[in-house]
Design an enzyme around this catalytic site. Sequence first.
Site, mmCIF file in Angstrom:
data_model
loop_
_atom_site.group_PDB
_atom_site.id
_atom_site.type_symbol
_atom_site.label_atom_id
_atom_site.label_comp_id
_atom_site.label_asym_id
_atom_site.label_seq_id
_atom_site.Cartn_x
_atom_site.Cartn_y
_atom_site.Cartn_z
ATOM 1 N N HIS A 113 -6.925 -3.983 17.248
ATOM 2 C CA HIS A 113 -8.221 -3.298 17.182
ATOM 3 C C HIS A 113 -8.483 -2.479 18.449
ATOM 4 O O HIS A 113 -9.628 -2.206 18.797
ATOM 5 C CB HIS A 113 -9.361 -4.291 16.923
ATOM 6 C CG HIS A 113 -9.385 -4.806 15.513
ATOM 7 N ND1 HIS A 113 -10.123 -4.221 14.511
ATOM 8 C CD2 HIS A 113 -8.734 -5.836 14.927
ATOM 9 C CE1 HIS A 113 -9.938 -4.883 13.375
ATOM 10 N NE2 HIS A 113 -9.090 -5.868 13.604
ATOM 11 N N GLY A 138 0.720 -5.310 0.991
ATOM 12 C CA GLY A 138 -0.439 -6.170 1.159
ATOM 13 C C GLY A 138 -0.296 -7.212 2.250
ATOM 14 O O GLY A 138 -1.129 -8.104 2.382
ATOM 15 N N SER A 163 2.349 1.553 3.355
ATOM 16 C CA SER A 163 1.815 2.888 3.039
ATOM 17 C C SER A 163 2.224 3.912 4.092
ATOM 18 O O SER A 163 2.643 5.027 3.754
ATOM 19 C CB SER A 163 0.290 2.841 2.890
ATOM 20 O OG SER A 163 -0.324 2.352 4.061
ATOM 21 N N ASP A 200 0.351 3.118 12.900
ATOM 22 C CA ASP A 200 1.320 2.757 11.867
ATOM 23 C C ASP A 200 2.295 3.896 11.587
ATOM 24 O O ASP A 200 3.509 3.693 11.493
ATOM 25 C CB ASP A 200 0.590 2.366 10.579
ATOM 26 C CG ASP A 200 -0.316 1.170 10.770
ATOM 27 O OD1 ASP A 200 -0.230 0.524 11.830
ATOM 28 O OD2 ASP A 200 -1.114 0.886 9.864
ATOM 29 N N TYR A 236 -14.166 -4.701 9.083
ATOM 30 C CA TYR A 236 -13.502 -3.695 9.927
ATOM 31 C C TYR A 236 -14.511 -2.631 10.334
ATOM 32 O O TYR A 236 -14.608 -2.264 11.518
ATOM 33 C CB TYR A 236 -12.340 -3.072 9.143
ATOM 34 C CG TYR A 236 -11.638 -1.918 9.830
ATOM 35 C CD1 TYR A 236 -10.570 -2.142 10.696
ATOM 36 C CD2 TYR A 236 -12.030 -0.599 9.604
ATOM 37 C CE1 TYR A 236 -9.916 -1.089 11.317
ATOM 38 C CE2 TYR A 236 -11.384 0.458 10.221
ATOM 39 C CZ TYR A 236 -10.327 0.215 11.072
ATOM 40 O OH TYR A 236 -9.688 1.265 11.685
#
EC number: 2.7.1.6
Length: 383
Positions: free
Chosen positions: A35, A124, A130, A174, A223
């Site tokens: 985070h 997941g 992704s 990512d 989030y």
Amino acid sequence: MSLKNLTHALFTERFGYAPTLTIQAPGRVNLIGEHTDYNDGFVLPCAIDYQTVIACAKRDDRQIRVIAADYEGQQDQFSLDSPIVSHPDQRWSDYVRGVIKHLQQRNADFGGADLVISGNVPQGAGLSSSASLEVAVGQAMQALYALPLDGVALALNGQEAENQFVGCNCGIMDQLISALGEKDHALLIDCRTLETRAVSVPEDIAVVIINSNVKRGLVDSEYNTRREQCEEAARFFGVKALRDVSPDLFFPIQHELDPIVAKRARHVISENDRTLAAADALAAGDMKLMGKLMAESHVSMRDDFEITVPPIDRLVEIVKSVIGDRGGVRMTGGGFGGCIVALMPLALVEPVRAAVAREYPLQTNGLKETFYVCKASEGAGTC
């Protein structure tokens, strides 16, 4: 059958000719720095040896044809000369369409292509299946048409596709690690400047990912709440992001903040310091210090950011009881379930696997973990 062989066979079967190129882009795990990305901070991920693979070839028209081997061979087809919009019912198609649409906005000088896609990044589990797909599609088009786009541009393109076309809010980590990962190295990423530094992972150290198989409830709403709390803290200090608040500035006046907001800020500010220290510890092969920093990160996520759940905490404790100070373990990812990551000597992998298989179901009312042993791997490219 390897992903490369699978995609080649399906390509030849469905399209009637052989592909000219095969591209891979990996998933990732974040070793420390949680985070911190949307707070303009630091992260330390590595690419893993689970990837998305695309067999591809140019077409001599303006059509994109794409087959998803992992979705029962579903096919999508669209034109580069028409507005690219969401697919009515194939969600996987939107990741491909979004990447192509945003590539057009960057550089319209490419034609059609045939693509067959398959992957083994667990979905997941918070391992960035992704982002792996987005970077692989971008890399395929870049390679087929020699587009003047480097890894950073392909990562940004994938992030834009996910944020603006697919509609999922994500930071840049990512996609960046999928594009730029280096074999046997983690990558220290400055999420403000996108500068990176390769950090070697000792050769006798395994990267172990354990999925708690806790279904991640509340993750989107929580989030967004955490982001808002971090932004509130940044406004209090009059800075663009919590990256700009040092511990020396924060601790003397933290009591003036709302207590919950202060806890959230304390995590981010301390996590940035831990991430920088962890990069140095890992590079030096100091696994005792690396383990201490990962443990502090987990406690901070549990107590200050409040994003762990009891089964995750149990999993961390079980692993820690086996590896002691010879490695590190903590939750990784957005929180409220998902995975833990552990760094440990190769010799401890099987003892850890056995301890988790024995203890985790007993301590969590029957939950069963999924265990992945990974190596820090190279980023996107031909395969």
